[in-house]
Design an enzyme around this catalytic site. Sequence first.
Site, short mmCIF file in Angstrom:
data_model
loop_
_atom_site.label_atom_id
_atom_site.label_comp_id
_atom_site.label_asym_id
_atom_site.label_seq_id
_atom_site.Cartn_x
_atom_site.Cartn_y
_atom_site.Cartn_z
N PRO A 1 0.79 -1.21 0.00
CA PRO A 1 0.00 0.00 0.00
C PRO A 1 0.82 1.26 0.00
CG PRO A 1 0.04 -1.05 2.17
CD PRO A 1 1.16 -1.57 1.37
N GLU A 2 0.51 2.11 -0.91
CA GLU A 2 1.04 3.47 -0.89
C GLU A 2 -0.12 4.37 -0.50
OE1 GLU A 2 3.46 4.33 -4.35
OE2 GLU A 2 3.75 2.19 -4.72
#
Length: 299
Positions: free
Chosen positions: A2-3
């Site tokens: 996840p960014e």
Amino acid sequence: MPELPEVETVRRGLQPVMEGAKILTAEARRADLRFPFQPDFVARLQGQVVTGLGRRAKYLMADLASGDVLLMHLGMSGSFRVIKPDDDTAPGEFHYPRAKDSTHDHVLFRMSSGADIVFNDPRRFGYMKVIARNALDEEPLLRGLGPEPLGNEFDAAMLAHACAGKATSLKAALLDQRVVAGLGNIYVCEALHRSHLSPRRIAATLATKGRKGVGGGEPTDHAQRLVGAIHTVLNDAIKAGGSSLRDHRQTSGELGYFQHSFKVYDREGEKCTTPGCGGAIKRFTQNGRSTFWCPKCQK
DNA sequence: CCGCGGGCCTGAGAGC
DNA sequence: TGCTCTCAGGCCCGCG
């Protein structure tokens, strides 16, 4: 996984079942994730009302009525899922214990909203920590984080200032959470492509040099372009519900769609879609991470 | 201080 | 089918 866009998507998925609800039960199903859980981790959560769910960079932050904050990081492979009791469960019962394949379900919250919230993280690079809100400024995990890329304070002048004098590559600088907080490998590659800047470019070239050591540090047009590209790519990704690579899903179990909009990431050998370009997407390694780019239109 | 490389973990996918 | 090898979106730490 996840960014920033994925974490924001997760936040929006959890908000309706967390905000205003009480944590009836908290369970840590093993002793550690990336770090050992605090001895009082569960005690400080149970019985607390979540007054708000926010995000800082790639951290989720749940404000508790006690004055504590629950800090949550998804690492590389962390995900949440929300299990609502109205699927096929009687009122007051919970789905979770009957969920199959729960090997990597490490943390469980039973909320007064009626939902079970399950944190799953196969690689265990994620972590959770409870800290006092009035000690946020001294929290080592948050200290030194740069500006929010979608916040008002992040602009070309600020980015140029952060990059001035940096001998490293633009790619490495943008991955440095002290420069700007929330970008990861994918969105750095995408933002560089959209701004037509080479990942190999020296970071300092985003700022003017000044004369004889005086002045300088002003943003160049490149800095302006890059900030615009970062805004666009992050906003578009959030709108699409983030990206789904490998096993990442939204809290609802649905897939994000932004991976279909990648222009360079994981597209080695494909044709560049920049109007009038038509170059071939290439891949190489920078600081141990894959960089995807178009050498023809990124300078 | 700065920049780089190693390491933490498990799982998916490629190649044989 | 099954084995081995490589690689993966993050980030801390220690080294030069």
